[in-house]
Design a protein around this motif. Structure first.
Motif, PDB file in Angstrom:
ATOM      1  N   ALA A  96       0.831  -1.200   0.000  1.00 52.25           N
ATOM      2  CA  ALA A  96       0.000   0.000   0.000  1.00 52.25           C
ATOM      3  C   ALA A  96       0.868   1.254   0.000  1.00 52.25           C
ATOM      4  O   ALA A  96       2.068   1.208   0.311  1.00 52.25           O
ATOM      5  N   THR A  97       0.253   2.381  -0.338  1.00 51.42           N
ATOM      6  CA  THR A  97       0.960   3.654  -0.339  1.00 51.42           C
ATOM      7  C   THR A  97       1.546   3.958   1.037  1.00 51.42           C
ATOM      8  O   THR A  97       0.871   3.818   2.054  1.00 51.42           O
ATOM      9  N   GLY A  98       2.816   4.359   1.059  1.00 51.66           N
ATOM     10  CA  GLY A  98       3.449   4.747   2.310  1.00 51.66           C
ATOM     11  C   GLY A  98       4.029   3.626   3.144  1.00 51.66           C
ATOM     12  O   GLY A  98       4.416   3.841   4.298  1.00 51.66           O
ATOM     13  N   THR A  99       4.114   2.429   2.592  1.00 49.76           N
ATOM     14  CA  THR A  99       4.627   1.293   3.371  1.00 49.76           C
ATOM     15  C   THR A  99       6.115   1.038   3.156  1.00 49.76           C
ATOM     16  O   THR A  99       6.691   0.168   3.805  1.00 49.76           O
ATOM     17  N   GLY A 100       6.745   1.787   2.229  1.00 52.71           N
ATOM     18  CA  GLY A 100       8.192   1.657   2.038  1.00 52.71           C
ATOM     19  C   GLY A 100       8.626   0.958   0.772  1.00 52.71           C
ATOM     20  O   GLY A 100       9.789   0.546   0.667  1.00 52.71           O
ATOM     21  N   LYS A 101       7.743   0.825  -0.216  1.00 53.43           N
ATOM     22  CA  LYS A 101       8.103   0.133  -1.470  1.00 53.43           C
ATOM     23  C   LYS A 101       9.287   0.814  -2.153  1.00 53.43           C
ATOM     24  O   LYS A 101      10.227   0.157  -2.584  1.00 53.43           O
ATOM     25  N   THR A 102       9.205   2.137  -2.263  1.00 53.40           N
ATOM     26  CA  THR A 102      10.245   2.863  -2.997  1.00 53.40           C
ATOM     27  C   THR A 102      11.599   2.733  -2.308  1.00 53.40           C
ATOM     28  O   THR A 102      12.637   2.615  -2.969  1.00 53.40           O
ATOM     29  N   LYS A 103      11.620   2.762  -0.977  1.00 55.49           N
ATOM     30  CA  LYS A 103      12.887   2.607  -0.256  1.00 55.49           C
ATOM     31  C   LYS A 103      13.449   1.201  -0.431  1.00 55.49           C
ATOM     32  O   LYS A 103      14.671   1.017  -0.506  1.00 55.49           O
ATOM     33  N   THR A 104      12.586   0.196  -0.510  1.00 57.44           N
ATOM     34  CA  THR A 104      13.051  -1.165  -0.786  1.00 57.44           C
ATOM     35  C   THR A 104      13.671  -1.239  -2.173  1.00 57.44           C
ATOM     36  O   THR A 104      14.737  -1.835  -2.365  1.00 57.44           O
ATOM     37  N   LEU A 105      13.017  -0.621  -3.143  1.00 56.02           N
ATOM     38  CA  LEU A 105      13.562  -0.549  -4.499  1.00 56.02           C
ATOM     39  C   LEU A 105      14.935   0.121  -4.456  1.00 56.02           C
ATOM     40  O   LEU A 105      15.891  -0.335  -5.103  1.00 56.02           O
ATOM     41  N   LEU A 149      15.983   2.445 -13.436  1.00 57.77           N
ATOM     42  CA  LEU A 149      14.840   2.718 -12.560  1.00 57.77           C
ATOM     43  C   LEU A 149      13.900   3.690 -13.256  1.00 57.77           C
ATOM     44  O   LEU A 149      14.321   4.784 -13.657  1.00 57.77           O
ATOM     45  N   MET A 150      12.661   3.288 -13.441  1.00 55.67           N
ATOM     46  CA  MET A 150      11.658   4.183 -14.014  1.00 55.67           C
ATOM     47  C   MET A 150      10.973   4.921 -12.878  1.00 55.67           C
ATOM     48  O   MET A 150      10.185   4.338 -12.135  1.00 55.67           O
ATOM     49  N   ASP A 151      11.295   6.206 -12.761  1.00 57.48           N
ATOM     50  CA  ASP A 151      10.907   7.002 -11.594  1.00 57.48           C
ATOM     51  C   ASP A 151       9.715   7.893 -11.946  1.00 57.48           C
ATOM     52  O   ASP A 151       9.876   8.979 -12.491  1.00 57.48           O
ATOM     53  N   ILE A 170      18.419   6.448 -13.954  1.00 53.85           N
ATOM     54  CA  ILE A 170      17.096   6.825 -13.454  1.00 53.85           C
ATOM     55  C   ILE A 170      16.358   7.580 -14.555  1.00 53.85           C
ATOM     56  O   ILE A 170      16.756   8.675 -14.960  1.00 53.85           O
ATOM     57  N   ILE A 171      15.291   6.974 -15.047  1.00 50.42           N
ATOM     58  CA  ILE A 171      14.507   7.603 -16.109  1.00 50.42           C
ATOM     59  C   ILE A 171      13.394   8.413 -15.455  1.00 50.42           C
ATOM     60  O   ILE A 171      12.479   7.864 -14.843  1.00 50.42           O
ATOM     61  N   ILE A 196      10.407  -1.148 -12.668  1.00 46.26           N
ATOM     62  CA  ILE A 196       9.306  -0.373 -13.238  1.00 46.26           C
ATOM     63  C   ILE A 196       8.366   0.042 -12.118  1.00 46.26           C
ATOM     64  O   ILE A 196       7.567  -0.764 -11.631  1.00 46.26           O
ATOM     65  N   ASP A 197       8.489   1.290 -11.679  1.00 47.34           N
ATOM     66  CA  ASP A 197       7.632   1.807 -10.618  1.00 47.34           C
ATOM     67  C   ASP A 197       6.242   2.103 -11.186  1.00 47.34           C
ATOM     68  O   ASP A 197       6.093   2.388 -12.377  1.00 47.34           O
TER      69      ASP A 197
END
Length: 511
Positions: free
Chosen positions: A55-64, A80-82, A245-246, A288-289
């Protein structure tokens, strides 16, 4: 044996790797982090693809961010597609504080802040290395799938590409493509009918409208020269993998452009990279974010193409990782190909949410230590359920994991830092030049001007002579096009043929 010892033993025995590996974090049991219980991912299986969900805000991006960092330190480049604009901090070192140091000590890793080699890229108006591809490199099948054309319209597109090949008309950008379509249905209609058969004006008009729709999402900036060479994504610098980083923050509302770019990149990598087989580490990893943007607006043909590439690109040493909110955002046919699964917390606010959580729990191996559906809603920020493939391709035990902190900045770069990074980029000087070589548009325009001038100086003949004269002029026009030795295919002709190869290989029609 205590429960903690059993837990450690299970993870340890399930994670005995002969080759190198990444340490993602440490195991959690009964809500408490277990020290000296590392959760590892074998580097050898990072080409088996993966999923980072939550879910949003659970830390997915930091794990990536953590995974990209660890890959870079192992010498593996990544892309990384940002879409949210929060990954540029990878270029700068992070900041140590008591919380991060304590977390690192619990996990059993040393926290050493450092910046990593980063290349900022763009397909739109963001600052960075410009990524482009020509229409010719896409080929008729992929262009038709992106435009979602029917069989009749696909035939017209194939005719256009064939005609341009025969008469040396480079298709570089969408302007070229539209001009040739206009020629096919107007001034060149008689010659085209004679050579290829009749072309329906209705089909041409539909294709033109589809192209305009794609242009409105910014694709006119993506199609053109200079074509990006995917080998430049697989670079290392001082032994560290370069992180490309794209920057896609300005195309979140343009899913067709995003999926077009993503599919073209995967296709080009597949056709360009040599076969690698099972090596000790991947050649390149793509993240792919906001992956739901790829799948939610894709046609069935496009989904089939993505699935085919995901299945085959592994042999090129390339791993593809999707980052999204729930696993259900990814089609089952693609989800089944993903070896690494990192599942952050999900939220259950409605009955529909609870059903989705139950379905999500079924995607993970059973564990004697967890009831997966309960853990999914109880995890905190920076925690995740993790399972990977070991070196024999067997799923590792499911582990509730405390994810390690990123060693790079957990915030975006300042505008001045972005400008400096782009200014010092060798790739920016290579690809950010505006090129507009003579291609199909210019060649046809010049030819039509030449024909008009010739007509202006020819005295008006009688009816019979006028018919013969017009026929000779038409033939002269086509002959001049076909004999024009000054026209060269601008861009990488060899790659264009390779790019066409993927379109034929999946259909059993390799050229």
């Amino acid at each position: 044996m205590s429960k903690i010892d059993q837990f450690k033993t299970l993870l340890t025995e399930g994670q005995i790797f002969k080759k190198d590996f990444l340490i993602l974090g440490t195991g959690i049991l009964d809500g408490e982090a277990v020290s000296n219980c590392p959760v590892k991912i074998p580097l050898k299986t990072m080409n088996r693809h993966g999923l980072i969900a939550g879910a949003t805000g659970t830390g997915k991006t930091k794990t990536l961010q953590v995974i990209a960092e660890q890959l870079s330190l192992k010498g593996v480049p990544s892309v990384l597609m940002d879409l949210k604009g929060d990954l540029s901090g990878l270029a700068m070192p992070g900041e140590a504080n008591d919380f991060i140091l304590k977390r690192s000590a619990t996990i059993g890793v040393e926290y050493t802040p450092q910046g990593l080699p980063v290349e900022l890229m763009t397909i739109s108006n963001e600052k960075g290395v410009r990524l482009r591809a020509t229409v010719s490199e896409f080929g008729p099948v992929l262009i038709s799938q992106i435009l979602e054309l029917n069989d009749t319209q696909r035939g017209v597109v194939a005719l256009v590409f064939r005609y341009c090949d025969l008469h040396h008309l480079p298709l570089l950008d969408l302007k070229d493509f539209k001009r040739v379509l206009q020629f096919v249905s107007n001034e060149g209609k008689e010659a085209i009918t004679k050579e290829f058969g009749q072309v329906s004006p209705a089909s041409v008009n539909t294709i033109m409208r589809k192209i305009i729709e794609l242009e409105q999402q910014g694709a006119d900036r993506f199609f053109g020269e200079r074509s990006f060479e995917v080998e430049d994504l697989a670079r290392t610098k001082e032994g560290k993998g370069v992180i490309s980083i794209i920057r896609l923050t300005d195309i979140q509302s343009k899913p067709k452009l995003f999926s077009t770019f993503m599919l073209s990149l995967l296709s080009e990598i597949y056709e360009t990279f040599p076969e690698q087989g099972d090596s000790d580490q991947p050649k390149l990893c793509l993240f792919i974010d906001e992956a739901h943007l790829v799948f939610s607006n894709a046609s069935k043909d496009l989904l089939d193409k993505i699935e085919a590439i995901i299945k085959l690109i592994r042999s090129k040493g390339v791993g593809v990782f999707f980052c999204t909110q729930t696993p259900t955002d990814v089609p089952d046919s693609v989800l089944g190909q993903l070896g690494l699964k990192v599942q952050h917390a999900l939220r259950a606010f409605t009955a529909k949410d609870r059903k989705a959580i139950t379905k999500t729990a079924e995607n993970y191996p059973d564990s004697p230590f967890y009831k997966t559906s309960d853990v999914l809603t109880a995890m905190g920020i920076g925690e995740a359920l993790v399972t990977a493939l070991n070196e024999k391709g067997i799923p590792t035990p499911l582990a509730h994991t405390l994810i390690r902190a990123p060693i790079t900045r957990m915030d975006i770069l300042e505008e001045s830092e972005i400008k400096e990074l782009v200014a010092n980029s060798q790739l920016a000087s290579k690809y950010n030049q505006e090129l507009d070589h003579d291609s199909a548009f210019e060649i046809l325009e010049k030819k039509m001007e030449l024909v008009q001038k010739e007509q202006e100086h020819v005295p008006l003949p009688g009816p019979a002579q006028r018919t013969a004269s017009r026929t000779k002029q038409d033939e002269s026009f086509i002959e001049e096009l076909s004999k024009n030795t000054m026209v060269r295919q601008v861009g990488r002709t060899l790659f264009r043929e390779l790019a066409r190869g993927i379109l034929g290989s999946f259909m059993g029609k390799r050229r």
